[in-house]
Enzyme design. Structure first.
Site, short mmCIF file in Angstrom:
data_model
loop_
_atom_site.label_atom_id
_atom_site.label_comp_id
_atom_site.label_asym_id
_atom_site.label_seq_id
_atom_site.Cartn_x
_atom_site.Cartn_y
_atom_site.Cartn_z
N ASP A 1 0.88 -1.17 0.00
CA ASP A 1 0.00 0.00 0.00
C ASP A 1 0.92 1.21 0.00
O ASP A 1 1.65 1.45 0.97
CB ASP A 1 -0.87 -0.04 1.26
CG ASP A 1 -1.70 1.23 1.45
OD1 ASP A 1 -1.47 2.21 0.72
OD2 ASP A 1 -2.57 1.23 2.34
N TYR B 1 -8.81 14.61 -6.40
CA TYR B 1 -7.95 13.99 -7.42
C TYR B 1 -7.13 15.05 -8.15
O TYR B 1 -5.91 14.91 -8.34
CB TYR B 1 -8.85 13.22 -8.41
CG TYR B 1 -8.10 12.45 -9.48
CD1 TYR B 1 -7.53 11.21 -9.21
CD2 TYR B 1 -7.99 12.95 -10.77
CE1 TYR B 1 -6.86 10.49 -10.20
CE2 TYR B 1 -7.33 12.25 -11.76
CZ TYR B 1 -6.77 11.02 -11.47
OH TYR B 1 -6.11 10.31 -12.46
P1 NAP Z 1 -6.41 1.29 -12.34
O1 NAP Z 1 -6.72 0.34 -13.44
O2 NAP Z 1 -7.44 1.54 -11.31
O3 NAP Z 1 -5.02 0.87 -11.68
C1 NAP Z 1 -4.55 1.51 -10.53
C2 NAP Z 1 -4.04 0.45 -9.58
O4 NAP Z 1 -3.52 1.10 -8.39
C3 NAP Z 1 -5.17 -0.48 -9.11
O5 NAP Z 1 -4.77 -1.82 -9.15
C4 NAP Z 1 -5.41 0.00 -7.70
O6 NAP Z 1 -5.99 -0.97 -6.84
C5 NAP Z 1 -4.00 0.34 -7.27
N1 NAP Z 1 -4.00 1.07 -6.01
C6 NAP Z 1 -4.99 1.83 -5.48
N2 NAP Z 1 -4.63 2.24 -4.25
C7 NAP Z 1 -3.40 1.73 -4.01
C8 NAP Z 1 -2.53 1.80 -2.90
N3 NAP Z 1 -2.84 2.46 -1.78
N4 NAP Z 1 -1.33 1.16 -2.98
C9 NAP Z 1 -1.00 0.46 -4.09
N5 NAP Z 1 -1.80 0.35 -5.16
C10 NAP Z 1 -2.99 0.98 -5.12
O7 NAP Z 1 -6.09 2.74 -12.96
P2 NAP Z 1 -5.24 3.23 -14.22
O8 NAP Z 1 -6.16 3.93 -15.11
O9 NAP Z 1 -4.36 2.17 -14.74
O10 NAP Z 1 -4.39 4.38 -13.49
C11 NAP Z 1 -2.99 4.33 -13.32
C12 NAP Z 1 -2.52 5.76 -12.99
O11 NAP Z 1 -2.86 6.62 -14.09
C13 NAP Z 1 -3.22 6.36 -11.77
O12 NAP Z 1 -2.29 7.14 -11.04
C14 NAP Z 1 -4.27 7.26 -12.38
O13 NAP Z 1 -4.64 8.34 -11.53
C15 NAP Z 1 -3.57 7.74 -13.63
N6 NAP Z 1 -4.46 8.23 -14.69
C16 NAP Z 1 -5.43 7.43 -15.24
C17 NAP Z 1 -6.21 7.94 -16.29
C18 NAP Z 1 -7.25 7.10 -16.99
O14 NAP Z 1 -8.01 7.65 -17.78
N7 NAP Z 1 -7.33 5.81 -16.77
C19 NAP Z 1 -6.02 9.24 -16.74
C20 NAP Z 1 -5.03 10.02 -16.14
C21 NAP Z 1 -4.25 9.51 -15.12
P3 NAP Z 1 -7.60 -0.83 -6.54
O15 NAP Z 1 -8.28 -1.09 -7.81
O16 NAP Z 1 -7.89 -1.87 -5.53
O17 NAP Z 1 -7.85 0.56 -6.05
#
Ligand code: NAP
Length: 253
Positions: free
Chosen positions: A63, A158
């Site tokens: 975490d 966020y």
């Molecule tokens: P995702 O599929 O939800 O992957 C994020 C991962 O981080 C999930 O497995 C999540 O677990 C895990 N996580 C959450 N809290 C955590 C913690 N305390 N310690 C360790 N891991 C944790 O999201 P993604 O879209 O791939 O996002 C990856 C990054 O890109 C994030 O920083 C997000 O803010 C950023 N981002 C995403 C988008 C988009 O459109 N997808 C756009 C801009 C930026 P849980 O599912 O259990 O929470």
């Protein structure tokens, strides 16, 4: 990206979504990867996939908002692979809530994971990189980060966390440059991952989203991963303190 062969990387939030994509591609490039997330079992699934393809990887439950777990993640990585060359600070959460209804707990949870977690991981890894006098850190921000990016209604916590990530990136770039450690950020737009599932499943939201993206589609995780690989390899050796936008032109409009 030949120089990535034999390097050691930690990717947080790597059990799914963009983090998984970054871990798989780094491993394919010959990097030894610590696959880290909140579920050990799901990290192990990604590690199995890497090993099956002939790569080296380690699954670690961590975490990112918990300093003890972060320190252990870095320690176990160094024990297993001998060093850390790359950190991809990727773990994050994004939950829509109106500002007037947002609770203190919701605010704190988002800031603790999305910003404090990046600080904890970057500091623990940088202490190893300083000894080696080399390293590359990539922080995943977002187009939703104010100033040069956008604000977004429903995402006060966020947006604040991602604005903080951009500011943190620039400051770390200054403080770590004397040790030959480069620190950059990526600001993705709407990327097709589980986090953005609601954008895809609600036709109205999807239509509104695509209307403001000049390339008129959501991005794929691999399109962000390509930029991660560029920023951690020698191909970007003179780039530090930058925030690279990967958004299909969203911010250009
Ligand atoms: P995702 O599929 O939800 O992957 C994020 C991962 O981080 C999930 O497995 C999540 O677990 C895990 N996580 C959450 N809290 C955590 C913690 N305390 N310690 C360790 N891991 C944790 O999201 P993604 O879209 O791939 O996002 C990856 C990054 O890109 C994030 O920083 C997000 O803010 C950023 N981002 C995403 C988008 C988009 O459109 N997808 C756009 C801009 C930026 P849980 O599912 O259990 O929470």
């Amino acid at each position: 990206m030949e120089d990535l062969k034999g390097k050691v990387a930690i990717v947080t939030g790597a059990r799914r979504g963009m983090g998984k994509s970054h871990a798989l591609k780094l491993a394919k490039a010959g990097t030894k990867v610590t696959v880290s997330d909140i579920s050990q079992e799901e990290c192990q699934v990604v590690v199995d996939e890497i090993q099956k393809a002939g790569g080296e990887a380690l699954a670690i439950k961590c975490d990112v908002s918990n300093k003890k777990e972060v320190d252990q993640m870095v320690q176990k990585t160094v024990e297993k692979f001998g060093r850390v060359d790359i950190l991809v600070n990727n773990a994050g959460i994004c939950q829509f809530k109106s500002f007037l209804e947002m609770t203190e707990e919701e605010w704190d949870r988002t800031l603790n994971i999305n910003l404090r977690g990046y600080f904890l991981c970057a500091q623990a890894v940088a202490k190893e990189m300083v000894k080696q006098k080399s390293g590359a850190i990539v922080n995943i921000a977002s187009v939703v980060m104010g100033q040069m990016g956008k604000g977004m209604a429903g995402l006060a916590h966020y947006s604040a966390s991602k604005g903080g990530v951009a500011a943190l990136t620039k400051t770390l770039a200054l403080e770590l440059a004397p040790y030959n450690i480069r620190v950059n950020a990526i600001a993705p737009g709407a990327i097709d991952t589980p986090m953005a599932a609601s954008t895809k499943t609600d036709p109205k939201i999807l239509e509104q989203t695509l209307a403001i993206i000049p390339l008129h589609r959501m991005g794929e995780a691999r399109e962000v991963t390509n930029t991660v690989l560029f920023l951690v390899s020698n191909a970007s050796s003179y780039i530090t303190g930058s925030v690279i936008v990967v958004d299909g032109g969203w911010l250009a409009g």
